[in-house]
Enzyme design. Structure first.
Site, PDB file in Angstrom:
ATOM      1  N   LEU A  87       0.806  -1.227   0.000  1.00  0.00           N
ATOM      2  CA  LEU A  87       0.000   0.000   0.000  1.00  0.00           C
ATOM      3  C   LEU A  87       0.835   1.272   0.000  1.00  0.00           C
ATOM      4  CD1 LEU A  87      -1.609  -2.007   2.448  1.00  0.00           C
ATOM      5  CD2 LEU A  87      -3.351  -0.443   1.615  1.00  0.00           C
ATOM      6  N   THR A 135      -5.784   1.982  -7.413  1.00  0.00           N
ATOM      7  CA  THR A 135      -6.869   2.962  -7.376  1.00  0.00           C
ATOM      8  C   THR A 135      -7.718   2.924  -8.642  1.00  0.00           C
ATOM      9  OG1 THR A 135      -7.261   5.351  -7.405  1.00  0.00           O
ATOM     10  CG2 THR A 135      -5.164   4.639  -8.252  1.00  0.00           C
ATOM     11  N   ASP A 136      -8.955   3.390  -8.525  1.00  0.00           N
ATOM     12  CA  ASP A 136      -9.808   3.499  -9.715  1.00  0.00           C
ATOM     13  C   ASP A 136      -9.360   4.650 -10.624  1.00  0.00           C
ATOM     14  OD1 ASP A 136     -10.605   5.659  -8.149  1.00  0.00           O
ATOM     15  OD2 ASP A 136     -12.740   5.172  -8.159  1.00  0.00           O
ATOM     16  N   GLU A 137      -8.480   5.529 -10.105  1.00  0.00           N
ATOM     17  CA  GLU A 137      -8.067   6.688 -10.914  1.00  0.00           C
ATOM     18  C   GLU A 137      -7.259   6.287 -12.144  1.00  0.00           C
ATOM     19  OE1 GLU A 137      -6.640  10.131  -8.912  1.00  0.00           O
ATOM     20  OE2 GLU A 137      -8.053   9.931  -7.270  1.00  0.00           O
ATOM     21  N   TYR A 160      -0.334  11.590 -10.219  1.00  0.00           N
ATOM     22  CA  TYR A 160      -0.580  10.502  -9.254  1.00  0.00           C
ATOM     23  C   TYR A 160      -1.116   9.268  -9.971  1.00  0.00           C
ATOM     24  CZ  TYR A 160      -3.319   7.652  -6.006  1.00  0.00           C
ATOM     25  OH  TYR A 160      -3.866   6.585  -5.324  1.00  0.00           O
ATOM     26  N   LYS A 164       0.433   5.453 -10.497  1.00  0.00           N
ATOM     27  CA  LYS A 164      -0.233   4.215 -10.045  1.00  0.00           C
ATOM     28  C   LYS A 164      -0.475   3.286 -11.244  1.00  0.00           C
ATOM     29  CE  LYS A 164      -1.501   3.227  -6.443  1.00  0.00           C
ATOM     30  NZ  LYS A 164      -0.843   2.577  -5.265  1.00  0.00           N
TER      31      LYS A 164
HETATM   32  P1  NAD Z   1      -1.578   7.492   2.817  1.00  0.00           P
HETATM   33  O1  NAD Z   1      -0.927   8.638   2.110  1.00  0.00           O
HETATM   34  O2  NAD Z   1      -2.508   7.760   3.940  1.00  0.00           O
HETATM   35  O3  NAD Z   1      -0.457   6.507   3.387  1.00  0.00           O
HETATM   36  C1  NAD Z   1       0.665   6.147   2.635  1.00  0.00           C
HETATM   37  C2  NAD Z   1       1.645   5.444   3.580  1.00  0.00           C
HETATM   38  O4  NAD Z   1       2.779   5.042   2.804  1.00  0.00           O
HETATM   39  C3  NAD Z   1       2.182   6.356   4.694  1.00  0.00           C
HETATM   40  O5  NAD Z   1       2.198   5.660   5.920  1.00  0.00           O
HETATM   41  C4  NAD Z   1       3.595   6.685   4.249  1.00  0.00           C
HETATM   42  O6  NAD Z   1       4.481   6.931   5.330  1.00  0.00           O
HETATM   43  C5  NAD Z   1       3.965   5.430   3.482  1.00  0.00           C
HETATM   44  N1  NAD Z   1       5.003   5.675   2.479  1.00  0.00           N
HETATM   45  C6  NAD Z   1       5.022   6.652   1.532  1.00  0.00           C
HETATM   46  N2  NAD Z   1       6.157   6.588   0.817  1.00  0.00           N
HETATM   47  C7  NAD Z   1       6.862   5.521   1.302  1.00  0.00           C
HETATM   48  C8  NAD Z   1       8.103   4.928   0.961  1.00  0.00           C
HETATM   49  N3  NAD Z   1       8.860   5.430  -0.020  1.00  0.00           N
HETATM   50  N4  NAD Z   1       8.515   3.847   1.661  1.00  0.00           N
HETATM   51  C9  NAD Z   1       7.766   3.343   2.667  1.00  0.00           C
HETATM   52  N5  NAD Z   1       6.577   3.869   3.038  1.00  0.00           N
HETATM   53  C10 NAD Z   1       6.125   4.946   2.361  1.00  0.00           C
HETATM   54  O7  NAD Z   1      -2.259   6.639   1.667  1.00  0.00           O
HETATM   55  P2  NAD Z   1      -3.669   5.865   1.687  1.00  0.00           P
HETATM   56  O8  NAD Z   1      -4.744   6.826   1.341  1.00  0.00           O
HETATM   57  O9  NAD Z   1      -3.760   5.051   2.904  1.00  0.00           O
HETATM   58  O10 NAD Z   1      -3.468   4.914   0.407  1.00  0.00           O
HETATM   59  C11 NAD Z   1      -2.822   3.654   0.545  1.00  0.00           C
HETATM   60  C12 NAD Z   1      -2.770   2.972  -0.800  1.00  0.00           C
HETATM   61  O11 NAD Z   1      -4.094   2.773  -1.287  1.00  0.00           O
HETATM   62  C13 NAD Z   1      -2.028   3.769  -1.867  1.00  0.00           C
HETATM   63  O12 NAD Z   1      -1.305   2.870  -2.658  1.00  0.00           O
HETATM   64  C14 NAD Z   1      -3.141   4.417  -2.672  1.00  0.00           C
HETATM   65  O13 NAD Z   1      -2.745   4.635  -3.990  1.00  0.00           O
HETATM   66  C15 NAD Z   1      -4.228   3.368  -2.572  1.00  0.00           C
HETATM   67  N6  NAD Z   1      -5.610   3.866  -2.650  1.00  0.00           N
HETATM   68  C16 NAD Z   1      -6.031   4.889  -1.850  1.00  0.00           C
HETATM   69  C17 NAD Z   1      -7.368   5.279  -1.905  1.00  0.00           C
HETATM   70  C18 NAD Z   1      -7.912   6.381  -1.017  1.00  0.00           C
HETATM   71  O14 NAD Z   1      -9.070   6.761  -1.163  1.00  0.00           O
HETATM   72  N7  NAD Z   1      -7.156   6.913  -0.079  1.00  0.00           N
HETATM   73  C19 NAD Z   1      -8.258   4.632  -2.769  1.00  0.00           C
HETATM   74  C20 NAD Z   1      -7.773   3.599  -3.583  1.00  0.00           C
HETATM   75  C21 NAD Z   1      -6.453   3.207  -3.499  1.00  0.00           C
HETATM   76  O1  DAU Z   2     -10.417   7.363  -6.248  1.00  0.00           O
HETATM   77  C1  DAU Z   2      -9.416   6.906  -5.386  1.00  0.00           C
HETATM   78  C2  DAU Z   2      -8.494   8.048  -5.012  1.00  0.00           C
HETATM   79  O2  DAU Z   2      -9.224   8.884  -4.130  1.00  0.00           O
HETATM   80  C3  DAU Z   2      -7.193   7.580  -4.379  1.00  0.00           C
HETATM   81  O3  DAU Z   2      -6.463   6.834  -5.297  1.00  0.00           O
HETATM   82  C4  DAU Z   2      -6.358   8.785  -3.895  1.00  0.00           C
HETATM   83  O4  DAU Z   2      -5.206   8.329  -3.213  1.00  0.00           O
HETATM   84  C5  DAU Z   2      -7.218   9.583  -2.946  1.00  0.00           C
HETATM   85  O5  DAU Z   2      -6.515  10.742  -2.520  1.00  0.00           O
HETATM   86  C6  DAU Z   2      -8.528   9.998  -3.616  1.00  0.00           C
HETATM   87  O6  DAU Z   2      -8.265  10.952  -4.686  1.00  0.00           O
HETATM   88  P1  DAU Z   2      -9.230  12.211  -4.936  1.00  0.00           P
HETATM   89  O7  DAU Z   2      -8.469  13.214  -5.691  1.00  0.00           O
HETATM   90  O8  DAU Z   2     -10.547  11.783  -5.483  1.00  0.00           O
HETATM   91  O9  DAU Z   2      -9.471  12.657  -3.381  1.00  0.00           O
HETATM   92  P2  DAU Z   2      -9.479  14.096  -2.688  1.00  0.00           P
HETATM   93  O10 DAU Z   2      -9.974  13.870  -1.297  1.00  0.00           O
HETATM   94  O11 DAU Z   2      -8.200  14.820  -2.868  1.00  0.00           O
HETATM   95  O12 DAU Z   2     -10.599  14.885  -3.507  1.00  0.00           O
HETATM   96  C7  DAU Z   2     -11.930  14.386  -3.588  1.00  0.00           C
HETATM   97  C8  DAU Z   2     -12.720  15.365  -4.438  1.00  0.00           C
HETATM   98  O13 DAU Z   2     -12.851  16.600  -3.715  1.00  0.00           O
HETATM   99  C9  DAU Z   2     -12.035  15.735  -5.741  1.00  0.00           C
HETATM  100  O14 DAU Z   2     -13.037  15.912  -6.730  1.00  0.00           O
HETATM  101  C10 DAU Z   2     -11.354  17.066  -5.453  1.00  0.00           C
HETATM  102  C11 DAU Z   2     -12.285  17.702  -4.433  1.00  0.00           C
HETATM  103  N1  DAU Z   2     -11.641  18.577  -3.416  1.00  0.00           N
HETATM  104  C12 DAU Z   2     -10.588  18.064  -2.724  1.00  0.00           C
HETATM  105  C13 DAU Z   2      -9.967  18.814  -1.755  1.00  0.00           C
HETATM  106  C14 DAU Z   2      -8.786  18.284  -1.000  1.00  0.00           C
HETATM  107  C15 DAU Z   2     -12.146  19.829  -3.148  1.00  0.00           C
HETATM  108  O15 DAU Z   2     -13.131  20.281  -3.769  1.00  0.00           O
HETATM  109  N2  DAU Z   2     -11.537  20.576  -2.195  1.00  0.00           N
HETATM  110  C16 DAU Z   2     -10.448  20.132  -1.479  1.00  0.00           C
HETATM  111  O16 DAU Z   2      -9.911  20.887  -0.639  1.00  0.00           O
END
Ligand code: NAD
Ligand code: DAU
Length: 353
Positions: A87, A135-137, A160, A164
């Site tokens: 992750l 991610t779905d992105e 980003y 991915k």
């Molecule tokens: P996050 O940013 O909260 O956490 C990332 C973690 O990775 C942190 O603990 C950070 O310290 C660690 N990390 C970063 N760079 C590193 C490195 N070089 N070596 C070791 N550790 C490192 O991220 P998240 O939102 O928990 O996402 C986790 C995974 O899930 C990611 O791969 C992301 O692409 C994927 N993902 C996230 C979402 C979402 O909505 N947040 C959705 C779908 C997929």
């Molecule tokens: O779809 C999965 C992805 O969702 C993950 O892969 C990413 O790691 C995760 O960060 C997330 O990406 P998004 O860009 O969709 O999430 P974010 O919370 O940054 O933004 C959600 C939506 O809200 C997006 O349309 C941008 C908007 N936004 C975001 C922020 C931070 C705002 O309008 N204002 C804001 O301040």
């Protein structure tokens, strides 16, 4: 004598938002597995996310960078790693627009380094799994209709999502070229506890509580498909154990919300919880410059995961949001801790404070 475990699973990024939920689930559910949390604790990684399990016998934390070949090789040898759930990543789209190189390093180079190390360490590829969390992105942006399926063509549009997508391609390439036993999952937007307050939901909660402006990008019409983070962790558990090697699985809850509707919903919920007058927090909404290349809509078709592996989301968005808001209200210490470092600097730069 040291206890032996049935599996030694390396979970990368376990100190982050989703990773900490996956680590907690595996440590508690599988006492016969040793969970090695490998994380270099960037601004997004926080060990206090795992206070409740840090002393468990089957849990180990190793601070290390997935890009560093020596560190990754050492952790594989020291703990005889049998499986990987990967992750660790740079995860925030806005940061990737400001500085793509860190995303190339961690998300692409780091992933290939892990794949290569697993390939070298495992003498045969039976009884091992390398599960890559994505991610779905990677599928790009939808118009008003349709859903992303596992066969949707990749069309990443932010640095980003490009990083991915590249990592996903390397994971598939290691399966096809070397037979490395990989599984891949692509999930929609997660929400829940321990979510770093730079992402939409925790940022809005944090700013509503502190009566700060709520920065909505563009007109707030972009749509995201939200999933409770613990349901994502359960899906990873299901795919890791029962998914087919070499396949990818979409994860999502068919729960699409326009950003502006979601922000207003949070305002109303917090007005009630904080005993504010109705409509008070909505006054904080501030429309700001749109994100460059802002994807319009994401929506996941998770029917493969549901039909083949029997997973489905466990709670509704309204229930999950209420739990999330309550968690943030009851964990102000956590918020103070994680917003004390790089956060202040980043936030000031983003909104010219
Ligand atoms: P996050 O940013 O909260 O956490 C990332 C973690 O990775 C942190 O603990 C950070 O310290 C660690 N990390 C970063 N760079 C590193 C490195 N070089 N070596 C070791 N550790 C490192 O991220 P998240 O939102 O928990 O996402 C986790 C995974 O899930 C990611 O791969 C992301 O692409 C994927 N993902 C996230 C979402 C979402 O909505 N947040 C959705 C779908 C997929
Ligand atoms: O779809 C999965 C992805 O969702 C993950 O892969 C990413 O790691 C995760 O960060 C997330 O990406 P998004 O860009 O969709 O999430 P974010 O919370 O940054 O933004 C959600 C939506 O809200 C997006 O349309 C941008 C908007 N936004 C975001 C922020 C931070 C705002 O309008 N204002 C804001 O301040």
């Amino acid at each position: 004598m040291e206890k032996t475990f049935q599996k030694n699973i390396l979970i990368t990024g376990g100190a982050g938002f989703i990773g900490s939920h996956v680590v907690r689930l595996f440590v508690n559910k599988y006492p016969h597995y040793r969970i090695v949390n490998f994380d270099n604790l960037t601004y997004a990684g926080n060990l206090s996310n795992l206070k409740d399990i840090e002393n468990k016998e089957n849990y180990v934390f190793v601070k290390g960078d997935i890009v560093a070949n020596d560190a990754v090789t050492n952790v594989f040898s020291q703990y005889n790693i049998t499986d990987v759930i990967h992750l660790a990543a740079e995860s925030h789209v806005d940061r990737s627009i400001e500085g793509p190189m860190a995303f190339v390093q961690t998300n692409v180079v780091g992933t290939v380094n892990l794949l290569q190390t697993a390939k070298n360490h495992w003498t045969d590829f039976t009884n091992h799994v390398f599960h890559h969390v994505s991610t779905d992105e990677v599928y790009g942006s939808l118009g008003n209709d349709g859903l992303f399926t596992e066969t949707t063509a990749y069309d990443p549009r932010s640095p980003y999502s490009a990083s991915k997508a590249a990592s996903d391609h390397f994971v598939s390439a290691f399966f096809h070229t070397y037979g490395l036993p990989i599984k891949l999952s692509n999930c929609s937007n997660n929400y829940g506890s321990h979510h770093f307050p730079e992402k939409l939901i925790p940022l809005m909660i944090h700013n509503i509580v502190n009566k700060k402006p709520l920065p909505v990008y563009g007109k707030g019409e972009n749509i995201r498909d939200w999933l409770w983070v613990e349901d994502h962790a359960r899906a990873i558990d299901t795919i890791f154990h029962n998914g087919k090697l070499g396949e990818s699985y979409n994860i999502g809850g068919l729960n699409e919300w326009k950003n502006i509707d979601l922000v207003k919903y949070l305002c109303r919920l917090l007005d009630k919880k904080l005993n504010r007058s109705e409509g008070e927090s909505e006054q904080l909404i501030t429309y700001v410059k749109d994100r460059s290349g802002h994807d319009l809509r994401y929506a996941i078709d998770a029917s493969k995961l549901e039909k083949e592996l029997g997973w489905k989301p466990s709670i509704t968005f309204e229930e999950g949001l209420e739990k999330t808001v309550d968690w943030y209200l009851n964990n102000q210490d956590w918020i103070n801790e994680v917003t004390s470092g790089d956060y202040q600097h980043y936030y000031k730069k983003m909104y010219n404070e």
